[in-house]
Design a protein around this motif. Structure first.
Motif, PDB file in Angstrom:
ATOM      1  N   THR A   1       0.834  -1.208   0.000  1.00 45.91           N
ATOM      2  CA  THR A   1       0.000   0.000   0.000  1.00 45.91           C
ATOM      3  C   THR A   1       0.865   1.254   0.000  1.00 45.91           C
ATOM      4  N   ALA A   2       1.860   1.293   0.878  1.00 45.86           N
ATOM      5  CA  ALA A   2       2.746   2.460   0.952  1.00 45.86           C
ATOM      6  C   ALA A   2       3.484   2.662  -0.359  1.00 45.86           C
TER       7      ALA A   2
ATOM      8  N   VAL B   1       2.877   6.080  -2.726  1.00 46.96           N
ATOM      9  CA  VAL B   1       3.947   7.068  -2.873  1.00 46.96           C
ATOM     10  C   VAL B   1       4.479   7.107  -4.304  1.00 46.96           C
ATOM     11  N   LEU B   2       4.590   5.957  -4.964  1.00 44.32           N
ATOM     12  CA  LEU B   2       5.077   5.959  -6.354  1.00 44.32           C
ATOM     13  C   LEU B   2       4.060   6.606  -7.285  1.00 44.32           C
TER      14      LEU B   2
ATOM     15  N   ALA C   1       1.137   8.555   1.989  1.00 45.56           N
ATOM     16  CA  ALA C   1       1.474   7.134   1.892  1.00 45.56           C
ATOM     17  C   ALA C   1       1.541   6.498   3.275  1.00 45.56           C
ATOM     18  N   PHE C   2       2.139   7.199   4.247  1.00 45.31           N
ATOM     19  CA  PHE C   2       2.215   6.658   5.608  1.00 45.31           C
ATOM     20  C   PHE C   2       0.822   6.501   6.212  1.00 45.31           C
ATOM     21  N   MET C   3      -0.060   7.484   5.976  1.00 39.11           N
ATOM     22  CA  MET C   3      -1.421   7.411   6.521  1.00 39.11           C
ATOM     23  C   MET C   3      -2.187   6.238   5.909  1.00 39.11           C
ATOM     24  N   ALA C   4      -2.073   6.080   4.593  1.00 37.06           N
ATOM     25  CA  ALA C   4      -2.759   4.972   3.925  1.00 37.06           C
ATOM     26  C   ALA C   4      -2.232   3.630   4.423  1.00 37.06           C
ATOM     27  N   ALA C   5      -0.903   3.525   4.553  1.00 35.99           N
ATOM     28  CA  ALA C   5      -0.305   2.277   5.048  1.00 35.99           C
ATOM     29  C   ALA C   5      -0.710   2.018   6.495  1.00 35.99           C
TER      30      ALA C   5
END
Length: 467
Positions: free
Chosen positions: A175-176, A180-181, A209-213
């Protein structure tokens, strides 16, 4: 309020020797929004190497986090204490190469001494090339194919390390990576209209990305958060007793010699970062005539030597060495700077405020409760981004099938066999397959062209789009 700076002058401060002190709130305006965003981002990404300290140095989280807090100070010092115009960071592309080197040493004192050796070699190179001013000449002597092979080695090593980590938390890490990519490199996303939402999401790609992960990890059970109240008290004495050179001992001459190849590689990567930063700053100069950006490579070499040596004696070695630029942050701040003095008085306003809150936030136990479970994710994202960016930059530096094949070969040898093999076999293969001056026909891509691809990652509209 904007500072009283004559039009076209260097931003004011207190000169001391070759350096300039700029005190937040006196020489540089305070911008709380930048402070909060930068502090959280620096904690998550800068602190990502804490698990590596625990793994290779055999230390507790408390000691590893203390090393990170000291690192944040010396990162901040580049701007406010020494007056360098770059957005400071670590030599991210050198991190995978360092991991390869440390894998040959037992975790604990042996690995610590090995990292001390790398730090001493790189610091000596910064000092030597700063004093002699031969850095640019040395950089020109290294063929583009060899430099690209070194960068490709970092890319291969970065992806290799993350394949092993993927099994522990597959849903969270994938997910991260995807988020982010997609936000930083996706062509369809870049082509979307420059709305406020796109600006907000793109400028905070790492945080998004950190929040989604974090959400996926919490739902899947791969992550668990333990939020408590309190303050973190850094065990500075225990940290120095565990990691300082006078506690574990200096590395042997044999270890120092073995660190020479990786030291040269890391220096080449760091000098490349300086060139990328200079190219980015040229665009800022064109957009803003009210401030002169004081670029001094000799000063930058001194600052990098001081930061790495100071880190060594105040908290022990780092796995990722201090470097001149955090490219993503540099692009982000420069694009805001280009919008005018009403948005950012000075480039130092951005760099100073971005790093100001990292240490205070890093002392809050509730913040640590949120960050600690995310550190493996932050490290993984850091390495994947490093690998992805290094791969396309390496391929953009050369043209022709022979050069591209050499780049991948040198990269694979570096990642699998180590830096000494990468340099040795790379030089031999270069002369066997291309000969002297063999790259002239290839017409490698200019540094400015490579940097344009980095600037294109920014989600802020271009000058033409804003017009």
């Amino acid at each position: 309020m904007p500072s009283q700076r004559p039009h076209g002058a260097v931003h004011p401060g207190i000169r001391w020797g070759r350096f300039t002190l700029r005190i937040p709130g006196i020489h540089v305006d305070l911008t709380p929004s930048t402070q909060l965003q930068g502090g959280l981002l620096l904690l998550a990404t800068g602190g990502a190497t804490a698990p590596l300290l625990m793994q290779y140095f055999g230390v507790s989280f408390e000691i590893a986090w203390t090393v990170m807090l000291v690192m944040f100070f010396w990162v901040f010092a580049q701007t406010f204490l020494f007056g360098d115009v770059y957005s400071a960071g670590g030599i991210a592309a050198g991190l995978p190469l360092t991991i390869i080197f440390l894998n040959d040493f037992s975790p604990g004192p042996e690995a610590i001494r090995a990292m001390i050796a790398v730090t001493l070699v790189v610091s000596f190179l910064f000092l030597f090339f700063g004093i002699t001013r031969l850095g640019e000449r040395f950089n020109r002597l290294v063929p583009a194919t060899l430099k690209a092979g070194i960068i490709m080695g970092a890319a291969v090593a970065a992806f290799q390390s993350e394949l092993d980590r993927l099994e522990s938390m597959p849903l969270t890490l994938v997910t991260a990576w995807v988020v982010v990519l997609a936000l930083m490199f996706s062509t369809p996303f870049a082509r979307l209209p420059n709305s406020r939402l796109k600006m907000l999401v793109g400028a905070n790609a790492l945080l998004v990305a950190f929040m989604a992960a974090g959400v996926v990890g919490l739902i899947s059970g791969e992550l668990r958060f333990d939020i408590q109240w309190g303050l973190f008290v850094p065990p500075l004495r225990e940290t120095l007793d565990t990691l300082a050179p006078w506690s574990v001992g200096l590395p042997s001459w044999g270890v120092i010699v073995s660190a020479l190849p990786i030291g040269v590689m890391i220096y080449v990567l760091a000098f490349g970062d300086l060139l990328v930063a200079d190219t980015l700053l040229k665009g800022a100069d064109k957009a803003r005539g009210d401030e002169k950006l004081d670029i001094d490579h000799t000063r930058s070499h001194y600052v990098l030597a001081i930061r790495n040596l100071a880190q060594l004696v105040t908290a022990g070695p780092l796995v990722m060495l201090h470097g001149p630029i955090w490219t993503g942050v540099q692009v982000f701040l420069i694009e805001r700077y280009k919008q005018g003095r009403h948005v950012m008085d000075s480039l130092f306003t951005g760099t100073t405020n971005f790093y100001l809150l990292a240490i205070p936030l890093g002392l809050l136990i509730p913040v640590l409760g949120l960050i600690m479970p995310m550190l493996p994710v932050a490290l993984s994202v850091t390495l994947v981004l490093t690998g992805f960016a290094c791969a396309y930059v390496a391929m953009a530096m050369v043209q022709g099938n022979i050069e591209r094949g050499l780049v991948l070969t040198i990269g694979m040898l570096t990642a699998v066999m180590g830096p000494a093999w990468g340099i040795g076999a790379g030089i031999l293969l270069y002369f066997l397959m291309l000969g002297r001056g063999g790259e002239q026909a290839a017409e490698p891509v200019a540094e400015e062209d490579v940097t344009e691809s980095l600037e294109s990652e920014s989600t802020y509209p271009s000058e033409e789009a804003r017009a």
